[in-house]
Every structure is written in structure tokens, then in C-alpha cells.
Design an enzyme around this catalytic site. Structure first.
Site, PDB file in Angstrom:
ATOM      1  N   SER A   1     -56.478  13.584 -45.793  1.00 59.63           N
ATOM      2  CA  SER A   1     -56.775  13.158 -47.167  1.00 59.63           C
ATOM      3  C   SER A   1     -57.651  11.904 -47.175  1.00 59.63           C
ATOM      4  O   SER A   1     -57.568  11.069 -46.262  1.00 59.63           O
ATOM      5  CB  SER A   1     -55.438  12.851 -47.853  1.00 59.63           C
TER       6      SER A   1
ATOM      7  N   TYR B   1     -47.578   8.610 -48.769  1.00 60.13           N
ATOM      8  CA  TYR B   1     -48.346   9.858 -48.625  1.00 60.13           C
ATOM      9  C   TYR B   1     -49.495   9.643 -47.634  1.00 60.13           C
ATOM     10  O   TYR B   1     -49.677  10.412 -46.691  1.00 60.13           O
ATOM     11  CB  TYR B   1     -48.880  10.290 -49.993  1.00 60.13           C
TER      12      TYR B   1
HETATM   13  N1  LIG Z   1     -55.955  18.725 -53.944  1.00 56.73           N
HETATM   14  C1  LIG Z   1     -56.442  17.580 -53.480  1.00 56.73           C
HETATM   15  O1  LIG Z   1     -57.181  16.871 -54.175  1.00 56.73           O
HETATM   16  C2  LIG Z   1     -56.118  17.120 -52.084  1.00 56.73           C
HETATM   17  C3  LIG Z   1     -56.719  15.936 -51.637  1.00 56.73           C
HETATM   18  C4  LIG Z   1     -56.435  15.491 -50.357  1.00 56.73           C
HETATM   19  C5  LIG Z   1     -55.584  16.205 -49.539  1.00 56.73           C
HETATM   20  N2  LIG Z   1     -55.004  17.345 -49.998  1.00 56.73           N
HETATM   21  C6  LIG Z   1     -54.095  18.071 -49.092  1.00 56.73           C
HETATM   22  O2  LIG Z   1     -54.487  19.426 -49.051  1.00 56.73           O
HETATM   23  C7  LIG Z   1     -53.350  20.261 -48.882  1.00 56.73           C
HETATM   24  C8  LIG Z   1     -53.291  21.293 -49.979  1.00 56.73           C
HETATM   25  O3  LIG Z   1     -53.242  20.596 -51.224  1.00 56.73           O
HETATM   26  P1  LIG Z   1     -53.155  21.338 -52.619  1.00 56.73           P
HETATM   27  O4  LIG Z   1     -53.923  20.530 -53.582  1.00 56.73           O
HETATM   28  O5  LIG Z   1     -53.423  22.783 -52.453  1.00 56.73           O
HETATM   29  O6  LIG Z   1     -51.601  21.093 -52.932  1.00 56.73           O
HETATM   30  P2  LIG Z   1     -50.509  22.092 -53.484  1.00 56.73           P
HETATM   31  O7  LIG Z   1     -49.306  21.267 -53.751  1.00 56.73           O
HETATM   32  O8  LIG Z   1     -51.048  22.915 -54.595  1.00 56.73           O
HETATM   33  O9  LIG Z   1     -50.254  23.039 -52.239  1.00 56.73           O
HETATM   34  C9  LIG Z   1     -49.344  22.759 -51.213  1.00 56.73           C
HETATM   35  C10 LIG Z   1     -48.428  23.959 -51.081  1.00 56.73           C
HETATM   36  O10 LIG Z   1     -47.552  23.709 -49.990  1.00 56.73           O
HETATM   37  C11 LIG Z   1     -46.268  24.144 -50.330  1.00 56.73           C
HETATM   38  N3  LIG Z   1     -45.319  23.360 -49.536  1.00 56.73           N
HETATM   39  C12 LIG Z   1     -44.981  22.044 -49.660  1.00 56.73           C
HETATM   40  N4  LIG Z   1     -44.092  21.693 -48.728  1.00 56.73           N
HETATM   41  C13 LIG Z   1     -43.869  22.813 -47.982  1.00 56.73           C
HETATM   42  C14 LIG Z   1     -43.048  23.094 -46.879  1.00 56.73           C
HETATM   43  N5  LIG Z   1     -42.257  22.168 -46.333  1.00 56.73           N
HETATM   44  N6  LIG Z   1     -43.072  24.343 -46.351  1.00 56.73           N
HETATM   45  C15 LIG Z   1     -43.847  25.310 -46.891  1.00 56.73           C
HETATM   46  N7  LIG Z   1     -44.635  25.099 -47.951  1.00 56.73           N
HETATM   47  C16 LIG Z   1     -44.645  23.866 -48.491  1.00 56.73           C
HETATM   48  C17 LIG Z   1     -46.116  23.910 -51.824  1.00 56.73           C
HETATM   49  O11 LIG Z   1     -45.175  24.772 -52.415  1.00 56.73           O
HETATM   50  C18 LIG Z   1     -47.533  24.187 -52.308  1.00 56.73           C
HETATM   51  O12 LIG Z   1     -47.667  25.518 -52.764  1.00 56.73           O
HETATM   52  C19 LIG Z   1     -52.146  19.325 -48.857  1.00 56.73           C
HETATM   53  O13 LIG Z   1     -51.862  19.051 -47.502  1.00 56.73           O
HETATM   54  C20 LIG Z   1     -52.658  18.075 -49.540  1.00 56.73           C
HETATM   55  O14 LIG Z   1     -51.955  16.930 -49.096  1.00 56.73           O
HETATM   56  C21 LIG Z   1     -55.248  17.821 -51.249  1.00 56.73           C
END
Ligand SMILES: NC(=O)c1ccc[n+]([C@@H]2O[C@H](COP(=O)([O-])OP(=O)(O)OC[C@H]3O[C@@H](n4cnc5c(N)ncnc54)[C@H](O)[C@@H]3O)[C@@H](O)[C@H]2O)c1
Length: 353
Positions: free
Chosen positions: A147, A172
Site C-alpha cells: 500500500s 495498517y
Molecule cells: N483499494 C485500495 O485503495 C487499496 C490501496 C492500497 C492497498 N490495498 C490493498 O489491496 C488489497 C485488496 O484491497 P481491496 O480494496 O480489494 O479491499 P477489500 O476489502 O474489498 O478486499 C479484501 C478482501 O479480503 C477478504 N479478507 C479479509 N481478511 C481475510 C482473511 N483473513 N481471509 C480471507 N479473506 C479475507 C475480505 O472479505 C475482502 O473481500 C488489500 O490487501 C488492501 O490492503 C487496497
């Protein structure tokens, strides 16, 4: 640009967090654009935000897969070591993409435990499963979501992957930095190619309701007031989901080469390289909501907006230096903020109609 060293055709690809915003969009793209691919998805479907939206995204993945067995869904947590180990043993993925995580900066202040469970224990289980699968028929490339938050409040703008990232301002961010370090050690010790992707404020259709663009849309269209932090002066490098998915796909097709220490490990920024002030972003969003008829003609933003101070854990600015991502993958984001918000609002209007 690096040459592709892996075709995804006919491969089994494991995506954790496959009901999440980025995971589902990636799965849909891979199923539509890759011959004979088999996606194995893991997600625990937690209720951090509306689980119905996760079900909706799983439906999109399922319809991209069509009939047959191109998509296998495992409902469960990557924090359960046996579940992760069994998924690797049974399906033998060639590429694994770890997107499952407890996301959100502000939530980590109230609920630190879930970050350790998913982002540290779960991440460790993924690394161990890669390690034990390595060798013939094992994982050839592990990619994972990091991130922009690892840059903390760095004053060096734009953020480059060569900048210091050891001053996280939220738990985080600390877990994401820890993931990078853990992955590096596994890449070094066990020779497994690993790529970390630092995403910058990803937005778009079927996005995350906890993020500002979605939350503001909910509040403004139901007559509620929004709070804009740091008096609207924060800047974010909003990156459209399709551009992010294109970046992940390019990275999947190019496992890192050995670096000067013979380690096959690399991190990349996946950002738009075009930060926007939060207040300007709110005006753009309102324009699109008005155009879609979700805000009335006489809508007065001033009466539904409170400018407030900075939140703990937040950073003032994010801005990705994407020169390495462009050099190695030809990564060039195509979607400007106005167009991206328009597509989000169209989806939002359809979904909630
Ligand atoms: N969306 C953004 O702007 C952004 C920015 C930086 C980093 N990220 C990272 O990208 C990745 C995806 O983000 P996103 O926006 O799709 O988030 P999101 O929350 O929509 O997707 C994450 C998914 O992981 C699942 N999850 C959480 N803990 C879990 C576990 N222990 N076992 C199995 N499933 C689990 C959740 O149910 C969810 O569906 C994450 O790692 C997030 O930290 C996202």
C-alpha cells in the site's frame, strides 16, 4: 520493458480476497482474457463492509467464468493454516496473488487485532504454503498487495520505491510494511520470486463502501453531511480499478529477475501519478452525481459538507512515482479522475436502483 516470462494461459491462479474490490475485478479480467485459466479464490466474506456487495462481486466472477469449472471458490480465512495449505495442495497454483487483508487506515485504530490476524498471520500462512509448494508443480510467482501507506508522511514527493518506508503512521501501514519484509526473507531463503504492489487509492465500480468516494456518495444522496478531513487539503493519487488490474496482470506475467544479492524480489508503485486535492475531488464527484440525477438541481454542497481537521493515521498526500512500473511493465494509467468517477456513479446508480 521486461519481456513476459510467463504466459497465464491454462494456468491455475490463486487469488485471496477474491470477493474484494480488487480481487474480483482481477478474477473477472483473467477469466475473460486468458485462455483456459482456472481461478481458485479464497475469501472469508467478513462484514467489515456490506457482505452483499461481496456476494454481488462473486456473482460477476462466476458469470465471467461461465459454465464449467473455471472458478473454484473457497470460503474461509487465510489465517487458518490448514485451509491455506489444503488449497495449495489440492489445486497447485502456478501463480498466487494475495489480496486478502483487513484494509482501511482508520479502522485499524479501533480494531487492531483483525489486522494482525489477516495481514500478518494470514500473510505468513501464504508464504509458508508457497514455500512448501515450491519445486516441481509449485508456485512460480507470488504477488501481494502492499500500500501507498507504507510511505507514511514522507516529504519526498512523488513517492519512489527507493524512499525510506520505516515510519508508518498507522497499524495498517505497519502490517503492509511487515508483509514486504517477510516476503523478502522468503524470496531470499527459498528462492521464490515475489512481487509487492503498492496500490494508491483505488476506486471504481463495485468499489469499497468504506472509502471516501463511496461513503460521500451514500451520504450526499441521502441528504446527510460529509466530513472532509484536513479542511479538504489532502491530496490523493486516485487510481482507477481497470488501470490497477492491468498493472497486476503485467506484473503477474513478469516474475522479478535476480537482484544484486541474487534475490528475486521487487516492489512497484501502482498509482495514477496525478494527485488531486480532496476538495476538488468532492466537487467532481458531486458534478457526476448531479449529472446522473442522484442529486437534485438545487443541490448545495456547502450545506452538506463540514471541513474538519486531520484524522489520526491519515497522511496529507499520496503521489506515486511510477517510472519503474512504466519501465518494466509499460504501465501507463489510462483513466482520468472525471471519467473514472463517471463510471463509478453509473455503476452506483444501477446497483442501488
Ligand atoms: N483499494 C485500495 O485503495 C487499496 C490501496 C492500497 C492497498 N490495498 C490493498 O489491496 C488489497 C485488496 O484491497 P481491496 O480494496 O480489494 O479491499 P477489500 O476489502 O474489498 O478486499 C479484501 C478482501 O479480503 C477478504 N479478507 C479479509 N481478511 C481475510 C482473511 N483473513 N481471509 C480471507 N479473506 C479475507 C475480505 O472479505 C475482502 O473481500 C488489500 O490487501 C488492501 O490492503 C487496497
Amino acid at each position: 520493458m521486461l519481456e513476459k516470462d510467463m504466459s497465464l494461459d491454462g494456468k491455475t491462479i490463486l487469488i485471496t480476497g477474491c470477493a474484494g474490490f480488487i480481487g474480483a475485478a482481477l478474477a473477472v479480467e483473467l477469466l475473460r482474457e486468458t485462455k483456459g485459466v482456472h481461478i481458485v479464490g479464497i475469501d472469508n466474506m467478513n462484514d467489515y463492509y456490506d457482505a452483499a456487495l461481496k456476494e454481488h462481486r462473486l456473482g460477476l466472477v462466476q458469470s465471467a467464468a461461465g459454465r464449467g469449472s473455471r472458478f473454484t471458490f473457497i470460503r474461509g480465512s487465510i489465517a487458518e493454516q490448514d485451509l491455506v495449505r489444503e488449497a495449495f495442495r489440492k489445486y497447485k497454483p502456478t501463480v498466487a496473488v494475495n489480496l486478502a487483508a483487513q484494509a482501511g487506515v482508520r479502522h485499524s485504530i479501533e480494531n487492531p487485532g483483525t489486522y494482525i490476524e489477516s495481514n500478518i498471520t494470514g500473510f505468513f500462512n501464504m508464504l509458508e504454503a508457497c514455500r512448501h509448494s515450491s519445486g516441481d508443480g509449485g508456485v512460480e510467482h507470488f504477488l501481494f498487495a502492499s500500500s501507498s501507506s507504507v510511505y507514511g508522511n514522507s516529504k519526498s514527493i512523488p513517492y519512489s520505491t527507493s524512499d525510506r518506508t520505516d515510519c508508518p503512521v498507522s497499524l495498517y501501514a505497519a502490517t503492509k510494511k511487515a508483509d514486504e519484509l517477510l516476503a523478502y526473507s522468503y524470496a531470499k531463503l527459498y528462492g521464490i520470486p515475489m512481487t509487492g504492489l503498492r496500490f494508491f487509492t483505488v476506486y471504481g465500480p463495485a468499489g469499497r463502501p468504506d472509502m471516501a468516494y463511496f461513503d460521500f456518495s451514500n451520504r450526499l444522496t441521502s441528504g446527510k453531511t460529509i466530513q472532509v478531513y484536513n479542511y479538504g487539503n489532502c491530496r490523493r493519487d486516485f487510481t482507477y480499478i481497470d488501470d490497477v488490474v492491468a498493472g497486476i496482470r503485467s506484473a503477474m506475467e513478469r516474475a522479478p529477475r535476480e537482484d544484486e544479492d541474487s534475490v528475486r524480489y521487487k516492489v512497484y508503485n501502482i498509482g495514477n501519478h496525478s494527485p488531486v486535492k480532496l476538495l476538488d475531488f468532492v466537487h467532481l464527484l458531486c458534478g457526476e452525481l448531479e449529472r446522473a440525477g442522484l442529486l437534485g438541481a438545487g443541490f448545495d454542497l456547502g450545506s452538506q459538507m463540514r471541513l474538519v481537521g486531520m484524522q489520526p493515521g491519515d497522511v496529507e498526500s499520496t503521489y506515486a512515482d511510477i517510472s519503474e512500473t512504466e519501465r518494466d511493465f509499460g504501465f501507463r494509467p489510462k483513466t482520468g479522475l472525471q471519467e473514472g468517477l463517471k463510471r463509478f456513479v453509473e455503476w452506483y446508480s444501477d446497483y442501488y436502483r
